[in-house]
Design an enzyme around this catalytic site. Sequence first.
Site: not given
Length: 324
Positions: A136, A270, A299
Amino acid sequence: ANMGSEEPVPLHEEFIYCCGAATHVLKCGPWKDLSKDESKNLPRLLFMIIPGNPGLAGYYRTFIQALYCGLNQQYPVWVVSHAGHCKPPSGMEMIEDTDIKELEDVFGLNGQVEHKLNFLKKNVSKDIKLVLIAHSIGCYITLEMMKRASELQVLRSVLLFPTIERMAQSPQGKLMTPLLCKLRYALYMPVFLLSFLPEGVKASLVRFALRGMKTCDESSITTSINLFSVDCIANILYMASQEMMKVVERDSTTIKQNLKKLIFYYGTGDSWCPQHYYDEIKMDFPDGDIRLCEKGLRHAFVLDASKEMAAMITDWLQDDLTKL
């Protein structure tokens, strides 16, 4: 290997100050210190995990253990929390009590990049090659690290569910930006009140929040209890608010310069980096190793798919490791 007897994986945990901020480090493998050059048996490679946000090392506990085993226990696998995202143990403050202001704004996005570089400089010998596995916002941080410290011996960077562009415009970003940038202070009060609950009640609340998952990782539950600390939440939300403002344009220059070292892994559903971000980067870098998840992983894969993800990564890196 006899799969019947699960050998406990050596896991070492420490709380340190890095750039003056409390930092939680989880180290998998027998190597506790990689900075000393004297010993001849330093590994040639360190796998370092750069977390998402919340950047709590505990979320990656199962992941690093699975990676370490998948790599036949040959290399250390470490995860370093973001500055100030962990609740320090009693007797340790969130910010080191010194006169030296080591870093302006260590809890901000730029500060978190410098925090990781500083950690490597102080704790890892220059001779050790690195495989950076980022998740991320960790992917943005990793690209920044590669840009700022070209001397780092990065063998590979694996960027999982990479939030490296247009975060505020993503479906999740549109939802979260007003909350993070205008209303985040309103969240402190309920967190403050919840912080007084007994640990058992906090754990039940976390279990309830994660009840939708078929198999929720037990370490995710214990780690999430950190989120009942106002200091942690303040630092997590502050960093998130900066992400919305600063992660706008994809750094194609750095990607181009390091393309051979990068592996991108995008999710299909996502809401932080929608699929058209994948389509576009794939068009801009047709030669890049840019993959789209076919397994429907979320995610926040650490909540329920750590082992699956670790197995995929060891698979991708097999060639690199044979060449070492």
